[in-house]
Design an enzyme around this catalytic site. Structure first.
Site, PDB file in Angstrom:
ATOM      1  N   TYR A   1     -15.409   2.892   7.482  1.00  0.00           N
ATOM      2  CA  TYR A   1     -13.976   2.986   7.787  1.00  0.00           C
ATOM      3  C   TYR A   1     -13.763   3.626   9.163  1.00  0.00           C
ATOM      4  O   TYR A   1     -13.003   3.108   9.995  1.00  0.00           O
ATOM      5  CB  TYR A   1     -13.329   3.811   6.684  1.00  0.00           C
ATOM      6  CG  TYR A   1     -11.865   4.119   6.823  1.00  0.00           C
ATOM      7  CD1 TYR A   1     -10.909   3.109   6.754  1.00  0.00           C
ATOM      8  CD2 TYR A   1     -11.425   5.440   6.962  1.00  0.00           C
ATOM      9  CE1 TYR A   1      -9.554   3.407   6.835  1.00  0.00           C
ATOM     10  CE2 TYR A   1     -10.084   5.741   7.037  1.00  0.00           C
ATOM     11  CZ  TYR A   1      -9.151   4.721   6.975  1.00  0.00           C
ATOM     12  OH  TYR A   1      -7.812   5.026   7.054  1.00  0.00           O
TER      13      TYR A   1
ATOM     14  N   GLY B   1       0.823  -1.210   0.000  1.00  0.00           N
ATOM     15  CA  GLY B   1       0.000   0.000   0.000  1.00  0.00           C
ATOM     16  C   GLY B   1       0.858   1.261   0.000  1.00  0.00           C
ATOM     17  O   GLY B   1       2.093   1.198   0.053  1.00  0.00           O
ATOM     18  N   GLN B   2       0.176   2.411  -0.028  1.00  0.00           N
ATOM     19  CA  GLN B   2       0.869   3.708  -0.109  1.00  0.00           C
ATOM     20  C   GLN B   2       1.870   3.877   1.032  1.00  0.00           C
ATOM     21  O   GLN B   2       3.024   4.247   0.826  1.00  0.00           O
ATOM     22  CB  GLN B   2      -0.173   4.840  -0.060  1.00  0.00           C
ATOM     23  CG  GLN B   2       0.429   6.220  -0.250  1.00  0.00           C
ATOM     24  CD  GLN B   2      -0.450   7.335   0.325  1.00  0.00           C
ATOM     25  OE1 GLN B   2      -1.382   7.086   1.094  1.00  0.00           O
ATOM     26  NE2 GLN B   2      -0.151   8.561  -0.051  1.00  0.00           N
TER      27      GLN B   2
HETATM   28  C1  AKB Z   1      -8.744   8.162   3.624  1.00  0.00           C
HETATM   29  O1  AKB Z   1      -8.932   9.202   2.977  1.00  0.00           O
HETATM   30  O2  AKB Z   1      -9.585   7.265   3.723  1.00  0.00           O
HETATM   31  C2  AKB Z   1      -7.434   8.009   4.366  1.00  0.00           C
HETATM   32  C3  AKB Z   1      -7.523   8.472   5.783  1.00  0.00           C
HETATM   33  C4  AKB Z   1      -7.629   9.901   6.087  1.00  0.00           C
HETATM   34  O3  AKB Z   1      -7.484   7.667   6.665  1.00  0.00           O
HETATM   35  N1  AKB Z   1      -6.397   8.728   3.688  1.00  0.00           N
END
Ligand code: AKB
Length: 330
Positions: free
Chosen positions: A156, A24-25
């Site tokens: 998330y 990943g990044q």
């Molecule tokens: C996203 O944009 O989902 C991520 C984060 C801020 O965790 N880069």
């Protein structure tokens, strides 16, 4: 090789480091940084798929690993006996919103599998990234404090908030030395992010250097917390190397560096490339961005383990453009 928590070199046998989600990044850059710091063959990169560009992870071992496969993880831990696991595999905000059940499974079960395996095998330290996504629309948006109303409203964010509490629980119940940072949007030139809401802040540089204009998926005045990759790597390694007694927060630390909008990012690039143009066409990611903080109060990280960022927007822009132009010529 000296590992964190002031352990003497002799106690580190064989003492490797396992990075899960290495393609990943952040993973690609973290593996490189760890291989500079330790002996490269002791830094084991693992991911569910091999890297698109194998050169990026050359110089040390690579293993295929689906983090949801506990028996494969056990096998790798028995094989390499890591002292530290960096568990980075996750679906980011925009992708998890499109695939909520898999987002929850990967982000949550993946973490619990790593925490359980770490306890079972006596792994000394675990690192797990949290995010500004743990905050939600009820959170104070400016200088968001370490402890405040959270109420995230994305899959998330919910998984990151629950994960933070699990990290704290494993520390309290099992004494596991698990450490975490709430990353803002991360910007680097070596690799592209995928599936995040802050991804525009990387894409915009690539378009600018390619001589193209950019259509931004967030509105021009959407301020979000952001960080340049060298600062993110510094924060991660400093946190992991701080003496355990300095780590007072076992959920996850707020971490800040800069806050800017797409229009400010464009203006910063235009100071180097005056012809560069940006248009704005907000999509579903705008709603996610609107629920996140605009800026972060990271006083606790500064106080506990001396966090201090090096890059602001203009310094980052100069460095990003320089490196991307070099890569274009290579
Ligand atoms: C996203 O944009 O989902 C991520 C984060 C801020 O965790 N880069």
């Amino acid at each position: 090789m000296a590992l964190p928590s002031g352990e003497p070199e002799t106690s580190v046998l064989p003492g490797s480091v396992l990075v899960i989600g290495a393609c990943g990044q952040l993973g690609l850059e973290l593996v490189a940084a760890l291989r500079q710091r330790y002996e490269p063959h002791l830094v084991v990169a693992a991911d569910v798929r091999p890297p698109k560009n194998p050169d990026l992870l050359a110089g040390g071992p690579f293993e295929l690993l689906d983090v949801l496969d506990r028996s494969r993880l056990d096998k790798l831990i028995r094989q390499y006996r890591p002292k530290q696991i960096y568990h980075l595999a996750a679906l980011l905000s925009a992708t998890a919103e499109k695939n909520p059940l898999f987002g929850w499974q990967l982000n949550m079960d993946g973490l619990l599998i790593v925490l359980e395996a770490a306890v079972a095998h006596g792994v000394a330290q675990v690192y797990w990234p949290s995010s500004i996504a743990v905050f939600g629309p009820d959170t104070p948006r400016d200088h968001t404090p370490q402890v405040t109303i959270m109420n995230p409203n994305t899959v998330y964010g919910i998984s990151k908030l629950a994960g933070e509490q699990w990290c704290e629980w494993y520390h309290r119940k099992h004494g596991l030395d698990v450490r975490s940072l709430r990353y803002p949007g991360l910007i680097g030139y070596k690799s592209l992010p995928g599936g995040g809401t802050t991804d525009y802040a990387v894409d915009i540089y690539h378009k600018a250097v390619a001589g193209e204009n950019y259509e931004c998926f967030l509105s021009e005045d959407t301020h979000l917390p952001m960080m340049y990759m060298p600062d993110a790597l510094k924060a991660t390694l400093d946190l992991m190397h701080a003496p355990a007694e300095q780590i007072k927060v076992r959920t996850s630390y707020n971490l800040g560096a800069m806050s800017f909008s797409p229009a400010e990012s464009a203006a910063s690039i235009q100071r180097h490339l005056p012809d560069f143009q940006v248009t704005y066409k907000p999509d579903g990611r705008q709603q996610i961005a609107d629920s996140w903080p605009a800026s972060i109060d990271d006083a606790k990280a500064r106080q506990d383990w001396g966090w201090q960022p090096d890059f602001d927007l203009d310094k980052m822009t100069a460095d990003m453009l320089l490196h991307l132009k070099e890569m274009q010529l290579a």
